[in-house]
Design a protein around this motif. Structure first.
Motif, PDB file in Angstrom:
ATOM      1  N   THR A 129       0.851  -1.191   0.000  1.00 35.87           N
ATOM      2  CA  THR A 129       0.000   0.000   0.000  1.00 35.87           C
ATOM      3  C   THR A 129       0.884   1.237   0.000  1.00 35.87           C
ATOM      4  N   HIS A 130       0.724   2.084  -1.013  1.00 31.89           N
ATOM      5  CA  HIS A 130       1.551   3.292  -1.126  1.00 31.89           C
ATOM      6  C   HIS A 130       1.374   4.233   0.056  1.00 31.89           C
ATOM      7  N   SER A 131       0.262   4.135   0.746  1.00 29.03           N
ATOM      8  CA  SER A 131       0.035   5.038   1.869  1.00 29.03           C
ATOM      9  C   SER A 131       0.885   4.673   3.085  1.00 29.03           C
ATOM     10  N   SER A 132       1.518   3.498   3.082  1.00 31.94           N
ATOM     11  CA  SER A 132       2.368   3.116   4.216  1.00 31.94           C
ATOM     12  C   SER A 132       3.798   3.611   3.986  1.00 31.94           C
ATOM     13  N   ASN A 133       4.470   3.931   5.065  1.00 32.84           N
ATOM     14  CA  ASN A 133       5.857   4.389   4.963  1.00 32.84           C
ATOM     15  C   ASN A 133       6.781   3.280   4.479  1.00 32.84           C
ATOM     16  N   MET A 134       6.495   2.039   4.855  1.00 33.03           N
ATOM     17  CA  MET A 134       7.336   0.908   4.433  1.00 33.03           C
ATOM     18  C   MET A 134       7.275   0.747   2.910  1.00 33.03           C
ATOM     19  N   CYS A 135       6.089   0.877   2.351  1.00 34.97           N
ATOM     20  CA  CYS A 135       5.942   0.751   0.899  1.00 34.97           C
ATOM     21  C   CYS A 135       6.662   1.905   0.200  1.00 34.97           C
ATOM     22  N   GLY A 136       6.575   3.097   0.757  1.00 37.22           N
ATOM     23  CA  GLY A 136       7.289   4.233   0.180  1.00 37.22           C
ATOM     24  C   GLY A 136       8.790   4.007   0.167  1.00 37.22           C
ATOM     25  N   LEU A 137       9.309   3.472   1.277  1.00 37.93           N
ATOM     26  CA  LEU A 137      10.734   3.159   1.345  1.00 37.93           C
ATOM     27  C   LEU A 137      11.095   2.083   0.332  1.00 37.93           C
ATOM     28  N   LEU A 138      10.274   1.069   0.224  1.00 36.70           N
ATOM     29  CA  LEU A 138      10.506  -0.003  -0.732  1.00 36.70           C
ATOM     30  C   LEU A 138      10.505   0.525  -2.163  1.00 36.70           C
ATOM     31  N   TYR A 139       9.561   1.423  -2.438  1.00 39.32           N
ATOM     32  CA  TYR A 139       9.464   2.023  -3.775  1.00 39.32           C
ATOM     33  C   TYR A 139      10.759   2.759  -4.116  1.00 39.32           C
TER      34      TYR A 139
END
Length: 134
Positions: A33-43
Motif C-alpha cells: 500500500t503506497h500510503s504506508s511508509n514501508m511501501c514508500g521506502l521499498l518504492y
C-alpha cells in the motif's frame, strides 16, 4: 519486564523489519500500500535497483504517492461526451478528490476544466525522455 528485556525485544523487532525491507527490495515485483511508509521506502529502493520502478510495484490502496514530484499525467481510457473527455486528452494530477484516494482531481489540459474522476477511468502516462547518446 526489565529494561534489558524491552530493549532486546525492540532490537529484534527492528532487525526483522529491516530484513523484510531488504528482502522485498531484492524482488522483481512488490504488492503493498503506497500510503504506508514501508511501501514508500521499498518504492525508493526499487528505483535505486531498477532506475525506473514504476512497473515493479502495485499498490492496493492508491496508485501513486510521492510528495516531492511536480506533476503526474493521466489519460482517459474512454471518451465521455458528458465530461468533454476525449481519448488522448492530457490530464494533469492536482490531488485526491472527495476525501478518498480512489478518486483523483485532474486538470484537462485541452479544455482547462478541473474534473474529479475515479481512478479506474484513467491511466497513468509515464514521461519519455530523449537522450543524446553521442
Amino acid at each position: 519486564a526489565g529494561l534489558d528485556l524491552r530493549y532486546s525485544e525492540a532490537s529484534k523487532a527492528l532487525s526483522g523489519v529491516l530484513q523484510d525491507i531488504h528482502l522485498l527490495s531484492m524482488t522483481d515485483f512488490v504488492i503493498c500500500t503506497h500510503s504506508s511508509n514501508m511501501c514508500g521506502l521499498l518504492y525508493e529502493l526499487l528505483h535505486f535497483k531498477y532506475g525506473d520502478a514504476t512497473n515493479k510495484l502495485h499498490s492496493l490502496d492508491i496508485e501513486w504517492q510521492h510528495y516531492y514530484r511536480k506533476t503526474q499525467t493521466f489519460q482517459p481510457i474512454e471518451e465521455d461526451p458528458n465530461m468533454d473527455l476525449e481519448l488522448g486528452d492530457s490530464l494533469e494530477f492536482l490531488g485526491y478528490g472527495n476525501n478518498t484516494q480512489r478518486w483523483v482531481e485532474v486538470l484537462n489540459e485541452r479544455t482547462q476544466k478541473v474534473l474529479v474522476l475515479p481512478m479506474f477511468r484513467i491511466r497513468r502516462v509515464y514521461p519519455r525522455y530523449k537522450f543524446n547518446l553521442q
